[in-house]
Scaffold this motif. Structure first.
Motif, PDB file in Angstrom:
ATOM      1  N   ALA A  36       3.752  -1.064  -8.972  1.00  0.00           N
ATOM      2  CA  ALA A  36       2.661  -0.099  -9.117  1.00  0.00           C
ATOM      3  C   ALA A  36       1.432  -0.538  -8.334  1.00  0.00           C
ATOM      4  O   ALA A  36       0.784   0.271  -7.654  1.00  0.00           O
ATOM      5  CB  ALA A  36       2.318   0.085 -10.590  1.00  0.00           C
ATOM      6  N   ILE A  37       1.097  -1.826  -8.419  1.00  0.00           N
ATOM      7  CA  ILE A  37      -0.070  -2.340  -7.701  1.00  0.00           C
ATOM      8  C   ILE A  37       0.151  -2.250  -6.193  1.00  0.00           C
ATOM      9  O   ILE A  37      -0.741  -1.836  -5.438  1.00  0.00           O
ATOM     10  CB  ILE A  37      -0.368  -3.783  -8.140  1.00  0.00           C
ATOM     11  CG1 ILE A  37      -0.867  -3.789  -9.585  1.00  0.00           C
ATOM     12  CG2 ILE A  37      -1.402  -4.434  -7.215  1.00  0.00           C
ATOM     13  CD1 ILE A  37      -0.917  -5.167 -10.217  1.00  0.00           C
ATOM     14  N   GLU A  38       1.349  -2.621  -5.745  1.00  0.00           N
ATOM     15  CA  GLU A  38       1.651  -2.535  -4.313  1.00  0.00           C
ATOM     16  C   GLU A  38       1.522  -1.093  -3.823  1.00  0.00           C
ATOM     17  O   GLU A  38       0.928  -0.827  -2.766  1.00  0.00           O
ATOM     18  CB  GLU A  38       3.061  -3.051  -4.039  1.00  0.00           C
ATOM     19  CG  GLU A  38       3.455  -3.005  -2.574  1.00  0.00           C
ATOM     20  CD  GLU A  38       4.880  -3.473  -2.327  1.00  0.00           C
ATOM     21  OE1 GLU A  38       5.232  -3.654  -1.146  1.00  0.00           O
ATOM     22  OE2 GLU A  38       5.640  -3.641  -3.300  1.00  0.00           O
ATOM     23  N   ALA A  39       2.061  -0.140  -4.582  1.00  0.00           N
ATOM     24  CA  ALA A  39       1.985   1.266  -4.183  1.00  0.00           C
ATOM     25  C   ALA A  39       0.546   1.764  -4.188  1.00  0.00           C
ATOM     26  O   ALA A  39       0.133   2.517  -3.293  1.00  0.00           O
ATOM     27  CB  ALA A  39       2.841   2.123  -5.123  1.00  0.00           C
ATOM     28  N   ALA A  40      -0.234   1.351  -5.188  1.00  0.00           N
ATOM     29  CA  ALA A  40      -1.630   1.783  -5.275  1.00  0.00           C
ATOM     30  C   ALA A  40      -2.438   1.260  -4.099  1.00  0.00           C
ATOM     31  O   ALA A  40      -3.234   2.002  -3.487  1.00  0.00           O
ATOM     32  CB  ALA A  40      -2.238   1.305  -6.592  1.00  0.00           C
ATOM     33  N   GLU A  41      -2.230   0.001  -3.752  1.00  0.00           N
ATOM     34  CA  GLU A  41      -3.001  -0.573  -2.654  1.00  0.00           C
ATOM     35  C   GLU A  41      -2.573   0.017  -1.306  1.00  0.00           C
ATOM     36  O   GLU A  41      -3.417   0.211  -0.418  1.00  0.00           O
ATOM     37  CB  GLU A  41      -2.859  -2.088  -2.668  1.00  0.00           C
ATOM     38  CG  GLU A  41      -3.472  -2.691  -3.932  1.00  0.00           C
ATOM     39  CD  GLU A  41      -3.678  -4.186  -3.855  1.00  0.00           C
ATOM     40  OE1 GLU A  41      -2.823  -4.857  -3.228  1.00  0.00           O
ATOM     41  OE2 GLU A  41      -4.667  -4.666  -4.420  1.00  0.00           O
ATOM     42  N   LYS A  42      -1.310   0.331  -1.173  1.00  0.00           N
ATOM     43  CA  LYS A  42      -0.842   0.992   0.058  1.00  0.00           C
ATOM     44  C   LYS A  42      -1.474   2.372   0.179  1.00  0.00           C
ATOM     45  O   LYS A  42      -1.894   2.792   1.263  1.00  0.00           O
ATOM     46  CB  LYS A  42       0.682   1.091   0.053  1.00  0.00           C
ATOM     47  CG  LYS A  42       1.251   1.682   1.332  1.00  0.00           C
ATOM     48  CD  LYS A  42       2.775   1.664   1.308  1.00  0.00           C
ATOM     49  CE  LYS A  42       3.353   2.249   2.593  1.00  0.00           C
ATOM     50  NZ  LYS A  42       4.849   2.242   2.573  1.00  0.00           N
ATOM     51  N   ALA A  43      -1.563   3.087  -0.938  1.00  0.00           N
ATOM     52  CA  ALA A  43      -2.153   4.421  -0.927  1.00  0.00           C
ATOM     53  C   ALA A  43      -3.640   4.372  -0.587  1.00  0.00           C
ATOM     54  O   ALA A  43      -4.174   5.272   0.058  1.00  0.00           O
ATOM     55  CB  ALA A  43      -1.945   5.108  -2.276  1.00  0.00           C
ATOM     56  N   CYS A  44      -4.313   3.310  -1.003  1.00  0.00           N
ATOM     57  CA  CYS A  44      -5.745   3.163  -0.720  1.00  0.00           C
ATOM     58  C   CYS A  44      -6.009   2.809   0.743  1.00  0.00           C
ATOM     59  O   CYS A  44      -7.086   3.105   1.269  1.00  0.00           O
ATOM     60  CB  CYS A  44      -6.352   2.093  -1.624  1.00  0.00           C
ATOM     61  SG  CYS A  44      -6.571   2.616  -3.330  1.00  0.00           S
TER      62      CYS A  44
END
Length: 225
Positions: A36-44
């Motif tokens: 989840a954190i990896e996906a969130a940071e990629k989206a940002c």
């Protein structure tokens, strides 16, 4: 759909979990948290962004976010949130802007305030999942993402039978084990301002999923016949 879990029972259940939550679930849920954190940071993106973590709990995820992001964490359970505040202080997590007691169904936050909303192991533990998802979409800016990690109920077979039998006990512990994926896709279709972009199985045993929605510009429903 009517609520089959109420706010008071959720608060009581997670207040009981608070002292032992990290010890019991920390390692079990680690793959989902990391994804989840990896996906969130990629989206940002490389420059970082504003991330809302709903159901931040004891703050176990907070040290793992990159410092280029600004994190707001909310949770209904005050005993859990007190541990999150302590973790922020102990680890000197300057990228955490705010931690607040808040109902996920009634977020006291502005429209389109966040690049990403993350909710880990939350959507099956709220009284009204669709109302909660509406709030996630409201506070996510167009082009942003809603990222869920959650147990998704089996569609058939022995696991489905077990989940249905276990459901009354699970509700007392604070969640719905039989929650179907169709409930999420039906919500997205009804809402009209989100698009499913990923469903990925997660450990343990692939019974959990990482689910990503893109926030769209909502269609003007006033023009619908």
């Amino acid at each position: 759909m009517g609520a089959d879990i109420d706010h008071r029972s959720v608060e009581r259940a997670y207040a009981r979990w608070a002292p032992i939550y990290d010890a019991v679930f920390g390692k079990v849920f680690a793959p989902g948290r990391a994804a989840a954190i990896e996906a969130a940071e990629k989206a940002c993106g490389a420059g970082g962004g504003r991330i809302l973590e709903v159901g931040v709990g004891t703050g176990i995820s907070l040290p793992d976010y990159g410092t280029r992001n600004k994190i707001v964490g909310v949770d209904l359970c005050e005993p859990m949130l007190r541990q999150a505040v302590q973790r922020v202080t102990e680890h000197k997590l300057t990228h955490v802007d705010v931690l607040s007691v808040m109902d996920a169904e009634r977020l006291a936050l502005p429209d389109g305030a966040f690049d990403v909303v993350v909710a880990q192991f939350v959507i099956t533990a709220v009284p009204n999942p669709e109302a909660t998802l509406d709030e996630f979409a409201r506070v996510t800016k167009a082009g942003g993402e809603i990222i869920l990690v959650n147990h998704i109920g089996a569609e058939s077979g022995p696991r489905k039978a077990f989940e249905l039998c276990f459901a009354p006990v699970a509700r007392k512990l604070g969640w719905r084990p039989e929650f179907p994926f169709k409930r999420l896709t039906d919500w997205a279709a009804r809402h009209g301002g989100v698009r499913l972009i990923e469903r990925r199985p997660m450990q343990p045993l692939g019974h959990f999923s990482l689910i990503r929605f893109e926030r769209l510009n909502e269609p003007d429903r006033r023009s619908a016949v």
